[in-house]
Design an enzyme around this catalytic site. Structure first.
Site, PDB file in Angstrom:
ATOM      1  N   PHE A  11     -11.154  -4.047  -6.136  1.00  0.00           N
ATOM      2  CA  PHE A  11     -11.119  -4.986  -5.006  1.00  0.00           C
ATOM      3  C   PHE A  11     -10.673  -4.208  -3.772  1.00  0.00           C
ATOM      4  CE2 PHE A  11     -10.154  -7.204  -8.960  1.00  0.00           C
ATOM      5  CZ  PHE A  11     -11.138  -8.167  -8.995  1.00  0.00           C
TER       6      PHE A  11
ATOM      7  N   ASP B 286     -15.693  -2.442  -5.359  1.00  0.00           N
ATOM      8  CA  ASP B 286     -15.751  -3.732  -4.649  1.00  0.00           C
ATOM      9  C   ASP B 286     -17.160  -4.283  -4.781  1.00  0.00           C
ATOM     10  OD1 ASP B 286     -13.734  -5.012  -2.293  1.00  0.00           O
ATOM     11  OD2 ASP B 286     -15.805  -5.709  -2.241  1.00  0.00           O
ATOM     12  N   SER B 287     -17.271  -5.612  -4.756  1.00  0.00           N
ATOM     13  CA  SER B 287     -18.594  -6.213  -4.852  1.00  0.00           C
ATOM     14  C   SER B 287     -19.359  -6.101  -3.528  1.00  0.00           C
ATOM     15  CB  SER B 287     -18.481  -7.679  -5.265  1.00  0.00           C
ATOM     16  OG  SER B 287     -17.607  -8.348  -4.389  1.00  0.00           O
TER      17      SER B 287
ATOM     18  N   CYS C 156      -2.814 -13.310  -4.555  1.00  0.00           N
ATOM     19  CA  CYS C 156      -2.547 -13.942  -3.258  1.00  0.00           C
ATOM     20  C   CYS C 156      -2.798 -15.448  -3.325  1.00  0.00           C
ATOM     21  CB  CYS C 156      -3.366 -13.285  -2.153  1.00  0.00           C
ATOM     22  SG  CYS C 156      -5.133 -13.425  -2.388  1.00  0.00           S
TER      23      CYS C 156
ATOM     24  N   ARG D 124       0.847  -1.203   0.000  1.00  0.00           N
ATOM     25  CA  ARG D 124       0.000   0.000   0.000  1.00  0.00           C
ATOM     26  C   ARG D 124       0.874   1.242   0.000  1.00  0.00           C
ATOM     27  NH1 ARG D 124      -3.735  -3.359   3.247  1.00  0.00           N
ATOM     28  NH2 ARG D 124      -2.514  -3.001   5.129  1.00  0.00           N
TER      29      ARG D 124
ATOM     30  N   ALA E  17     -16.163  -6.635 -10.335  1.00  0.00           N
ATOM     31  CA  ALA E  17     -15.042  -5.974 -11.019  1.00  0.00           C
ATOM     32  C   ALA E  17     -14.897  -6.460 -12.464  1.00  0.00           C
ATOM     33  CB  ALA E  17     -13.748  -6.201 -10.242  1.00  0.00           C
TER      34      ALA E  17
ATOM     35  N   ASP F  88      -6.266  -5.860  -6.566  1.00  0.00           N
ATOM     36  CA  ASP F  88      -5.893  -6.708  -5.420  1.00  0.00           C
ATOM     37  C   ASP F  88      -7.026  -7.698  -5.146  1.00  0.00           C
ATOM     38  OD1 ASP F  88      -4.530  -7.747  -3.260  1.00  0.00           O
ATOM     39  OD2 ASP F  88      -5.205  -6.191  -1.872  1.00  0.00           O
TER      40      ASP F  88
HETATM   41  N1  SAH Z   1      -6.887  -4.302  -1.196  1.00  0.00           N
HETATM   42  C1  SAH Z   1      -7.559  -4.613   0.045  1.00  0.00           C
HETATM   43  C2  SAH Z   1      -7.850  -6.100   0.176  1.00  0.00           C
HETATM   44  C3  SAH Z   1      -8.693  -6.698  -0.943  1.00  0.00           C
HETATM   45  S1  SAH Z   1      -9.502  -8.181  -0.488  1.00  0.00           S
HETATM   46  C4  SAH Z   1      -6.758  -4.068   1.208  1.00  0.00           C
HETATM   47  O1  SAH Z   1      -5.610  -3.631   1.038  1.00  0.00           O
HETATM   48  O2  SAH Z   1      -7.282  -4.078   2.328  1.00  0.00           O
HETATM   49  C5  SAH Z   1     -10.437  -8.584  -1.884  1.00  0.00           C
HETATM   50  C6  SAH Z   1     -11.743  -7.825  -2.040  1.00  0.00           C
HETATM   51  O3  SAH Z   1     -12.286  -8.212  -3.294  1.00  0.00           O
HETATM   52  C7  SAH Z   1     -12.845  -8.101  -1.028  1.00  0.00           C
HETATM   53  O4  SAH Z   1     -13.225  -6.898  -0.418  1.00  0.00           O
HETATM   54  C8  SAH Z   1     -14.019  -8.677  -1.821  1.00  0.00           C
HETATM   55  O5  SAH Z   1     -15.286  -8.173  -1.407  1.00  0.00           O
HETATM   56  C9  SAH Z   1     -13.708  -8.178  -3.211  1.00  0.00           C
HETATM   57  N2  SAH Z   1     -14.225  -8.979  -4.317  1.00  0.00           N
HETATM   58  C10 SAH Z   1     -14.244 -10.324  -4.456  1.00  0.00           C
HETATM   59  N3  SAH Z   1     -14.714 -10.683  -5.672  1.00  0.00           N
HETATM   60  C11 SAH Z   1     -15.009  -9.534  -6.324  1.00  0.00           C
HETATM   61  C12 SAH Z   1     -15.514  -9.237  -7.617  1.00  0.00           C
HETATM   62  N4  SAH Z   1     -15.803 -10.200  -8.486  1.00  0.00           N
HETATM   63  N5  SAH Z   1     -15.684  -7.947  -7.954  1.00  0.00           N
HETATM   64  C13 SAH Z   1     -15.365  -6.953  -7.084  1.00  0.00           C
HETATM   65  N6  SAH Z   1     -14.880  -7.178  -5.855  1.00  0.00           N
HETATM   66  C14 SAH Z   1     -14.698  -8.446  -5.466  1.00  0.00           C
END
Ligand code: SAH
Length: 395
Positions: free
Chosen positions: A227, A249-250, A339, A211, A279, A299
């Site tokens: 995300f 985010d979803s 990840c 970050r 996304a 992410d």
């Molecule tokens: N970057 C963040 C962590 C991301 S975790 C940080 O630094 O804290 C991954 C995220 O992706 C979650 O919040 C989840 O709700 C979201 N997510 C999962 N599938 C998704 C999709 N298809 N479209 C959008 N968001 C999604």
């Protein structure tokens, strides 16, 4: 006492000190095993080689606690392991700027199946195995005595526990119940972590350094934080001078937390946008709308939970990376992460390469990123390396 004799020809495995033994490596077991029992591990000749805990219900039948067959696995042993783990984090770069970090990283810290994360005055532990379940109360007691947190809370509601024949559990182990929001500081930014319901133990501590690195590219830029979860990368971008931040985010609930984090850190609301959508779909919508960004952060959650899901996972990664490349202004920055442990660094780079070919873009890797130093990877346990990221310039 439970005694496990390994099959002939496991010398190499023993020498490599990998902390896992699969059921196929076991010749025979003496004693009536209850999942999670401590066992003495011997080689095929019957010579004592290690101590571990055993779970016949798990494919990973044994996880090694100590390679010293003379060592006793008791409270003093646990205290030595915990003390060493905590001491190892003292003075680590980046940890002076935060009061939230990982104190125990499971196998890599010699305590298989145990995660301990610190959030200000609170500790959150995660036990992934039957063996660790038997030790966790002692561990919570030792942590209480050594670190004096206000409370030790358990978040063992993880997807791997059913593979050990265990259900998910959460609740207080010691001390006081943590509040719904635990305020933590990270590189000058504040976050309210929900240790009860947040992802993992509440926050993506592993992305702390990334970050910070990515924020250095955000000044005056229009940033898409895809995300976004509770806004981690977005908050860093906003406080590093980004002109506009779009958090995608979803989960609408995660975006509400992102919004609170933006205002908590003084990012003006008129610079922020929150889009609750899938996304995969939304990146295409942005493209159709001819929206352009200076920085795109990708992410996503874990796409591959096993090698069997590798193909579907790489298709997913390629798709979002391809779409993101189309959204960048010439010379824009793509910060892209995976990840999934099953997708290694090389494969991930290949996937981003495939996306660049299809997008018809020249792409330069500027930086390679990974999990923060409080999430170390024991060389004997390469499985601990799961997070990788690339900061790319897209021409
Ligand atoms: N970057 C963040 C962590 C991301 S975790 C940080 O630094 O804290 C991954 C995220 O992706 C979650 O919040 C989840 O709700 C979201 N997510 C999962 N599938 C998704 C999709 N298809 N479209 C959008 N968001 C999604």
């Amino acid at each position: 006492m439970i005694k496990v004799r390994l099959k002939q020809g496991r010398e190499r495995t023993l020498a490599n000190r990998h902390p896992w033994f699969f059921s196929g490596a076991i010749d025979r077991v003496e004693g009536n095993v209850v999942p999670g029992d401590i066992a003495l591990i011997t080689d095929a000749q019957g010579e004592a080689r290690a101590w571990g805990y055993i779970n016949p219900r798990s494919q990973i039948a044994i996880r090694v606690l100590s390679w010293d067959a003379e060592e006793r696995i008791d409270g003093a042993f646990l205290k030595r392991r915990l003390d060493a783990s905590i001491a190892r984090r003292q003075g680590l770069p980046g940890l002076q700027e935060t009061d939230a970090c990982r104190l125990v990283n499971a196998e890599s810290d010699g305590l298989p199946g145990l995660i301990v994360d610190c959030y200000g005055e609170w500790l959150v532990i995660q036990s992934l195995t039957a063996g660790m379940d038997r030790l966790k109360n002692d561990i919570a007691g030792i942590l209480m005595e050594t670190l004096h947190p206000r409370g030790v809370y358990e978040r063992s509601d993880v997807d791997v526990r059913p593979r050990e024949g265990l259900e998910g559990v959460r609740g207080l182990l010691c001390g006081e119940m943590p509040p719904d929001a635990v305020r933590v500081q990270e590189h000058g930014r504040a976050f309210d972590v929900d240790v009860h319901r947040g992802h993992k133990t509440g926050f993506y501590l592993d992305q702390r350094d990334s970050r910070n690195r990515v924020s250095a590219y955000c000044q005056d830029g229009v940033v898409l934080n895809a995300f976004a979860y509770t806004g981690g990368f977005g908050v860093y971008a906003g406080t590093a001078g980004a002109r506009r931040i779009v958090n995608l985010d979803s989960s609408a609930e995660a975006l509400e937390a992102a919004q609170r984090h933006m205002s908590l850190n003084g990012v003006p609301p008129e610079q922020c946008e929150y889009v609750s959508a899938d996304a995969f779909r939304m990146l295409r919508v942005f493209r159709d709308q001819a929206r352009r960004f200076d920085v795109v952060v990708l992410d996503p959650p874990k796409f591959a939970f096993s090698r069997a899901q590798l193909n579907a996972a790489t298709r997913g990664y390629k798709d979002i990376n391809l779409q993101a490349m189309h959204l960048l202004r010439p010379g824009g920055i793509l910060a892209t992460f995976s990840c999934s442990g099953a997708v290694d660094e090389r494969l991930f780079q290949q996937v981003v390469f495939g996306a660049a070919v299809d997008a018809g873009k020249d792409v330069l890797i500027l930086e390679r990123l990974g999990q923060a130093a409080d999430h170390p990877v024991a060389l004997f346990f390469p499985e601990a390396a799961y997070l990788k990221g690339l900061i790319c310039r897209v021409e």
